[in-house]
Scaffold this motif. Structure first.
Motif, PDB file in Angstrom:
ATOM      1  N   GLY A  12     -45.775 -16.615  51.008  1.00 42.09           N
ATOM      2  CA  GLY A  12     -46.090 -16.603  49.589  1.00 42.09           C
ATOM      3  C   GLY A  12     -47.312 -15.781  49.245  1.00 42.09           C
ATOM      4  O   GLY A  12     -47.888 -15.926  48.163  1.00 42.09           O
ATOM      5  N   GLU A  13     -47.714 -14.864  50.129  1.00 45.75           N
ATOM      6  CA  GLU A  13     -48.920 -14.066  49.920  1.00 45.75           C
ATOM      7  C   GLU A  13     -48.648 -12.737  49.230  1.00 45.75           C
ATOM      8  O   GLU A  13     -49.570 -12.120  48.696  1.00 45.75           O
ATOM      9  CB  GLU A  13     -49.610 -13.818  51.265  1.00 45.75           C
ATOM     10  CG  GLU A  13     -50.101 -15.103  51.926  1.00 45.75           C
ATOM     11  CD  GLU A  13     -50.642 -14.872  53.325  1.00 45.75           C
ATOM     12  OE1 GLU A  13     -50.467 -13.732  53.843  1.00 45.75           O
ATOM     13  OE2 GLU A  13     -51.219 -15.803  53.913  1.00 45.75           O
ATOM     14  N   LEU A  66     -47.789 -21.837  46.835  1.00 48.58           N
ATOM     15  CA  LEU A  66     -48.223 -20.931  45.770  1.00 48.58           C
ATOM     16  C   LEU A  66     -48.301 -21.723  44.463  1.00 48.58           C
ATOM     17  O   LEU A  66     -47.304 -22.291  44.021  1.00 48.58           O
ATOM     18  CB  LEU A  66     -47.231 -19.772  45.634  1.00 48.58           C
ATOM     19  CG  LEU A  66     -47.598 -18.655  44.654  1.00 48.58           C
ATOM     20  CD1 LEU A  66     -48.861 -17.931  45.108  1.00 48.58           C
ATOM     21  CD2 LEU A  66     -46.440 -17.672  44.512  1.00 48.58           C
ATOM     22  N   ASN A  71     -42.815 -25.764  43.806  1.00 48.83           N
ATOM     23  CA  ASN A  71     -43.942 -25.739  44.718  1.00 48.83           C
ATOM     24  C   ASN A  71     -44.308 -27.180  45.043  1.00 48.83           C
ATOM     25  O   ASN A  71     -43.492 -28.089  44.842  1.00 48.83           O
ATOM     26  CB  ASN A  71     -45.119 -24.917  44.161  1.00 48.83           C
ATOM     27  CG  ASN A  71     -45.709 -25.482  42.884  1.00 48.83           C
ATOM     28  OD1 ASN A  71     -45.510 -26.643  42.538  1.00 48.83           O
ATOM     29  ND2 ASN A  71     -46.450 -24.650  42.169  1.00 48.83           N
ATOM     30  N   THR A  95     -50.406 -11.899  45.803  1.00 49.40           N
ATOM     31  CA  THR A  95     -50.303 -13.031  44.884  1.00 49.40           C
ATOM     32  C   THR A  95     -51.632 -13.744  44.665  1.00 49.40           C
ATOM     33  O   THR A  95     -51.717 -14.628  43.801  1.00 49.40           O
ATOM     34  CB  THR A  95     -49.263 -14.052  45.391  1.00 49.40           C
ATOM     35  OG1 THR A  95     -49.664 -14.559  46.673  1.00 49.40           O
ATOM     36  CG2 THR A  95     -47.881 -13.422  45.500  1.00 49.40           C
ATOM     37  N   HIS A 152     -42.913 -20.692  46.058  1.00 48.55           N
ATOM     38  CA  HIS A 152     -43.330 -21.021  47.416  1.00 48.55           C
ATOM     39  C   HIS A 152     -44.094 -22.334  47.356  1.00 48.55           C
ATOM     40  O   HIS A 152     -44.851 -22.588  46.412  1.00 48.55           O
ATOM     41  CB  HIS A 152     -44.215 -19.911  47.991  1.00 48.55           C
ATOM     42  CG  HIS A 152     -44.525 -20.058  49.447  1.00 48.55           C
ATOM     43  ND1 HIS A 152     -45.495 -20.914  49.911  1.00 48.55           N
ATOM     44  CD2 HIS A 152     -43.991 -19.459  50.539  1.00 48.55           C
ATOM     45  CE1 HIS A 152     -45.553 -20.830  51.239  1.00 48.55           C
ATOM     46  NE2 HIS A 152     -44.650 -19.962  51.633  1.00 48.55           N
TER      47      HIS A 152
END
Length: 461
Positions: free
Chosen positions: A339-340, A296, A247, A356, A293
């Motif tokens: 990344g959700e 994230l 990340n 997430t 991600h």
């Protein structure tokens, strides 16, 4: 409701990892292609689209015959484009480029990666829709792991120890792939099944000191034009290293005895090791892959069918209770483009989608696909190919039993009409217009096959 089984917490262990027994034994040709897109009139033309409103295309490998044919399904036209493209041999994976325009088709045993241009790109204020075409070939020994981070991707070639051919890394962008090549490359000091994480001008790449098996070290490289200089080595070992993720501030690596967390502050790198006991793993359990991600803060780690949410800044983990007590195994997994959401497919064909932000279950689609109709996975690949992409995001699942692609609207958690095909689908990837740079799950590294290798870890990403 959060779906954590337990939280295992402990401060970072800054002790050097013990070396352990390592666990792994470690030109373009379009002959036979039928032009995609309906002939010459389909090439080099524009459609009057605003930037970003084309839903994209699916690149689908047929599992019929030699498995070397690629087909394209246009999601705007809701139809297969006419014709197909022939690869030199069946692909060991299909990977999407960071900017989503290209698909890479590595052929590990043939020591090459063919590049397909998906034909969708933005020029000035409008979208070009060209017929898909082969854009070039990358050559190197045993191309395997592919990691995307931001606008960059790192392709790792394992090398050939038996013939003293060392491992190599190539840094790729959509701009370099448009020219059929790489931004920079570096030959490493050993041949091994490894991985590299691109971080701007910095590259973290694995290194093995033993004569065989998986690597245990991570070297820090700095880019100099078209190559790299090794600047340092991370001061903690990671025995049996397999799997990686990044990340904005951290990169993580799976070790046989835990995980290695590397923190970047400018050009300063510090490391911590979190052991398996702290992660809640026992016996032969180990982390072998990650989803990650750029934006994230956590990492999703996979240890067989167990899923851990890693908090790198704290050096601890929580286990995600994703099965709800069902007797199922994990077949495939991916984060969505932002990344959700985390998307999980089990071996019974159920699709589970998690948010997430709090790791609550967003949707559960029962019997989304029948995995029993697909051939058994080799290496640590997945039985059912999956792509999570598009705006709005959709989940696309290969359905070999019905010669179709299953489509699930991610936000709504509902099935849409399947996409009918004229062949049996195998691997697949999405190409289109990226609303933002792609970010790396092993994108799709979990689809790769390792011919002739032994693996003790999960089906990877």
């Amino acid at each position: 409701m959060q779906r954590f089984k337990h939280a295992a917490k402990r401060g970072p262990a800054l002790l050097t990892c013990l070396l352990a027994a390592l666990l792994l034994a470690g030109c373009e040709n379009e002959t036979g292609s039928t032009p995609l897109g309906g002939g010459e009139d389909a090439h080099d033309h524009d459609h009057d689209h605003d930037h970003g409103d084309h839903p994209g295309r699916l690149v689908i490998a047929s599992s019929d015959g030699a498995g070397d044919q690629l087909y394209m399904y246009d999601l705007e036209e809701q139809a297969l484009l006419p014709g197909s493209l022939s690869l030199n041999s069946a692909p060991s994976a299909l990977y999407t480029s960071p900017g989503k325009r290209f698909v890479l088709a590595p052929q590990r045993s043939a020591n090459q990666v063919q590049i397909l241009d998906g034909g969708l790109y933005v020029h000035d204020d409008h979208v070009h829709e060209d017929a898909p075409s082969m854009a070039g070939t990358l050559n190197g020994p045993a191309p395997t792991h592919y990691r995307v981070h931001g606008e960059q991707a790192a392709l790792f070639y394992d090398g050939d120890a038996g013939n003293a051919i060392m491992a190599r890394v190539e840094l790729l962008t959509d701009a370099s792939l448009e020219n059929g090549g790489s931004v920079a490359s570096q030959t490493l000091d050993s041949a091994h099944h490894g991985v590299a994480e691109p971080r701007g001008d910095i590259l973290l790449a694995t290194y093995r000191t033993a004569a065989n098996g998986l690597p245990e070290k991570v070297d820090i490289y700095h880019q100099h034009n078209d190559h790299y200089h090794r600047e340092d080595t991370v001061n903690l070992d990671c025995p049996g290293l397999h799997g990686a993720g990044s990340n904005e501030d951290y990169s993580v690596f799976g070790c046989s005895d835990g995980i290695l967390i590397v923190h970047q502050d400018g050009e300063t790198f510090t490391a911590q090791h979190v052991d398996n006991a702290t992660l809640g793993l026992t016996g032969s359990e180990r982390v072998g892959s990650f989803d990650s991600h750029h934006e994230l803060p956590h990492f999703v780690a996979y240890a067989g069918d167990r899923i851990l949410i890693i908090h790198p800044e704290d050096g601890d983990a929580e286990e995600l209770d994703w099965t709800e007590g069902a007797d199922v195994s994990l077949d495939n997994h991916s984060l969505d483009p932002h990344g959700e959401h985390l998307v999980l497919l089990d071996d019974a064909g159920d699709l589970r989608i998690f948010d997430t932000a709090d790791w609550s279950e967003h949707a559960h689609v029962e019997d989304a696909v029948d995995p029993s109709t697909a051939p058994a996975a080799s290496g640590h690949g997945s039985r059912i190919a999956m792509a999570v992409a598009g705006e709005p995001a959709h989940v696309f699942l290969a359905d070999p039993g019905n010669d179709a692609i299953v489509v699930v609207h991610l936000e709504e958690g509902e099935r849409e009409d399947p996409l009918p095909l004229t062949f049996t689908p195998g691997k697949l990837a999405w190409v289109g217009l990226a609303g933002e740079p792609a970010h790396g799950d092993d994108e799709h590294d979990h689809d790769h096959d390792h011919e002739g290798e032994e693996h003790d870890h999960d089906h990877e990403h």
